[in-house]
Motif scaffolding. Structure first.
Motif, PDB file in Angstrom:
ATOM      1  N   ARG A  37       0.821  -1.216   0.000  1.00 44.04           N
ATOM      2  CA  ARG A  37       0.000   0.000   0.000  1.00 44.04           C
ATOM      3  C   ARG A  37       0.856   1.267   0.000  1.00 44.04           C
ATOM      4  O   ARG A  37       0.464   2.294  -0.556  1.00 44.04           O
ATOM      5  CB  ARG A  37      -0.902   0.019   1.231  1.00 44.04           C
ATOM      6  CG  ARG A  37      -2.134  -0.859   1.130  1.00 44.04           C
ATOM      7  CD  ARG A  37      -3.125  -0.488   2.217  1.00 44.04           C
ATOM      8  NE  ARG A  37      -4.344  -1.276   2.127  1.00 44.04           N
ATOM      9  CZ  ARG A  37      -4.583  -2.343   2.863  1.00 44.04           C
ATOM     10  NH1 ARG A  37      -3.676  -2.763   3.748  1.00 44.04           N
ATOM     11  NH2 ARG A  37      -5.717  -3.005   2.730  1.00 44.04           N
ATOM     12  N   GLU A  38       2.006   1.212   0.635  1.00 46.34           N
ATOM     13  CA  GLU A  38       2.839   2.407   0.796  1.00 46.34           C
ATOM     14  C   GLU A  38       4.033   2.434  -0.150  1.00 46.34           C
ATOM     15  O   GLU A  38       4.920   3.270  -0.006  1.00 46.34           O
ATOM     16  CB  GLU A  38       3.312   2.498   2.250  1.00 46.34           C
ATOM     17  CG  GLU A  38       2.163   2.628   3.247  1.00 46.34           C
ATOM     18  CD  GLU A  38       2.642   2.707   4.684  1.00 46.34           C
ATOM     19  OE1 GLU A  38       3.806   3.087   4.900  1.00 46.34           O
ATOM     20  OE2 GLU A  38       1.843   2.367   5.586  1.00 46.34           O
ATOM     21  N   ASP A  40       6.244   2.924  -3.671  1.00 47.94           N
ATOM     22  CA  ASP A  40       6.260   3.803  -4.843  1.00 47.94           C
ATOM     23  C   ASP A  40       6.763   3.068  -6.081  1.00 47.94           C
ATOM     24  O   ASP A  40       6.494   3.466  -7.215  1.00 47.94           O
ATOM     25  CB  ASP A  40       7.092   5.064  -4.589  1.00 47.94           C
ATOM     26  CG  ASP A  40       8.434   4.772  -3.939  1.00 47.94           C
ATOM     27  OD1 ASP A  40       8.915   3.631  -4.065  1.00 47.94           O
ATOM     28  OD2 ASP A  40       8.997   5.678  -3.310  1.00 47.94           O
ATOM     29  N   PRO A  61      -1.355   0.775  -4.704  1.00 47.32           N
ATOM     30  CA  PRO A  61      -1.529   2.227  -4.610  1.00 47.32           C
ATOM     31  C   PRO A  61      -1.672   2.879  -5.985  1.00 47.32           C
ATOM     32  O   PRO A  61      -1.142   2.382  -6.988  1.00 47.32           O
ATOM     33  CB  PRO A  61      -0.245   2.694  -3.913  1.00 47.32           C
ATOM     34  CG  PRO A  61       0.751   1.633  -4.172  1.00 47.32           C
ATOM     35  CD  PRO A  61      -0.001   0.345  -4.319  1.00 47.32           C
ATOM     36  N   GLN A  62      -2.391   3.980  -6.023  1.00 47.49           N
ATOM     37  CA  GLN A  62      -2.594   4.711  -7.272  1.00 47.49           C
ATOM     38  C   GLN A  62      -1.264   5.240  -7.798  1.00 47.49           C
ATOM     39  O   GLN A  62      -0.487   5.850  -7.071  1.00 47.49           O
ATOM     40  CB  GLN A  62      -3.556   5.891  -7.027  1.00 47.49           C
ATOM     41  CG  GLN A  62      -3.986   6.628  -8.281  1.00 47.49           C
ATOM     42  CD  GLN A  62      -4.943   5.814  -9.137  1.00 47.49           C
ATOM     43  OE1 GLN A  62      -5.637   4.952  -8.635  1.00 47.49           O
ATOM     44  NE2 GLN A  62      -4.965   6.086 -10.427  1.00 47.49           N
ATOM     45  N   VAL A  64       1.464   3.710  -8.691  1.00 46.95           N
ATOM     46  CA  VAL A  64       2.704   3.019  -8.367  1.00 46.95           C
ATOM     47  C   VAL A  64       3.385   2.547  -9.659  1.00 46.95           C
ATOM     48  O   VAL A  64       2.727   2.136 -10.613  1.00 46.95           O
ATOM     49  CB  VAL A  64       2.430   1.828  -7.426  1.00 46.95           C
ATOM     50  CG1 VAL A  64       1.612   0.744  -8.113  1.00 46.95           C
ATOM     51  CG2 VAL A  64       3.732   1.239  -6.891  1.00 46.95           C
TER      52      VAL A  64
END
Length: 325
Positions: A37-38, A40, A61-62, A64
């Motif tokens: 989730r976190e 990059d 995540p959006q 990534v």
């Protein structure tokens, strides 16, 4: 960088390594998914990035950036757009990547990134300890007690073979060390596989401890393979998580109203195992566990341990996994 497994890749990196944290998604555990989730950047080695690993994309995540490496070109970008797709054998790619990074002599990760990984690792350790300590004191055998005894007694290089259902999340909880030491039906989630996995694992790796973690409903689908274990003289340990119900289906039926068709009676699996020629034990209390598991390790043939589990016990699944229909 932290390493997250898929259900079928566990053991490629030992899960007691400080940067390997285990499986995420529907067949994984909540705090491990937080790494995804976190993130990059995701380097997906041999992974399809399926809905199982990403919890139906809830973990992704959006925006990534994804670098996907797979020997099968049809899987590159199949489920998610990728920044870079590489068709290659995952092992060979990893070896070449390590060689290239060594030549570059890159600086070590900055302190902020080190602290982020350390904080997440600490949270996962605390979460694991909290679940193991959460067993209610109600006089019934709890899965947390079984998992702790397994972790304390079974050798580090044991091969664990899993059936399908709520009980599988208990066996999954143990860290996996050597490659090929975690056998499960991931994509199909099929019942009726675990004893077959155990037979195959023991034939291929006779010197390693092989433990089959199976539910009572699952065992009844393949009960005849107890005879195969005896005939082939395979000292496989079969742990039956016996709660007299189809646990995962019980929750799904309950979500729609009245529960029916998922609770059932069982034979005494320990006595039934003895009729086949196995050693059989029945465990109803935590204080019986250590002696029985240690005895099982000394047997020259198959052992079936009937664990009478609290039927109200719930595995540490993510919310989406509990609600899956």
């Amino acid at each position: 960088a932290p390493v997250i497994d898929s259900p079928t890749s566990r053991g490629e990196i030992a899960e007691d390594d400080e940067i390997c944290f285990g499986p995420s998604g529907i067949l994984g555990y909540e705090p491990i998914g937080d790494f995804i989730r976190e993130s990059d950047v995701i380097l997906a080695l041999g992974s399809r990035l399926s809905d199982l690993q990403l919890a139906r994309n809830d973990l992704l995540p959006q925006g990534v950036r994804i670098v996907q490496v797979n020997i099968d070109p049809s899987t590159i970008g199949r489920f998610h757009p990728v920044e870079l797709g590489i068709v290659a054998d995952a092992r060979r790619f990893s070896e070449q990547l390590i060689e290239a990074l060594d030549e570059r002599r890159l600086p070590p990760p900055d302190e902020a990134r080190r602290q982020w990984v350390a904080a997440k690792a600490s949270h996962i350790r605390d979460w694991r300890k909290a679940w193991l300590a959460s067993a209610p004191d109600n006089g019934q055998l709890q899965p947390q007690q079984v998992v702790q005894a397994m972790a304390d007694i079974f050798p580090r290089d044991s091969i664990f073979c899993h059936g399908a259902g709520n009980h599988s999340f208990y066996g999954y909880f143990l860290p996996v060390d050597p490659p090929g030491a975690h056998l499960t039906s991931a994509r199909l989630g099929a019942m009726g596989c675990a004893l077959g996995y155990g037979i195959g694992a023991k034939l291929v790796r006779p010197d390693q401890t092989v433990v089959v973690c199976i539910g009572d409903g699952d065992l009844m689908l393949q009960i005849g393979d107890l005879e195969t274990l005896v005939r082939e003289k395979l000292n496989v340990i079969v742990l039956v998580f016996n709660n007299f119900r189809l646990g995962s289906q019980y929750d799904r039926v309950a979500a729609y109203g009245k529960v029916h068709g998922v609770e059932h009676g069982n034979p005494d699996f320990a006595k039934l195992a003895e009729l086949f020629g196995c050693a059989g034990f029945r465990v109803e209390a935590a204080d019986q566990l250590d002696a029985v598991l240690r005895d099982a390790l000394t047997m020259n043939g198959p052992t079936v341990i009937d664990l009478i589990i609290d039927p109200e016990a719930q595995p540490p699944q993510i919310k989406l996994s509990k609600e899956a229909r």
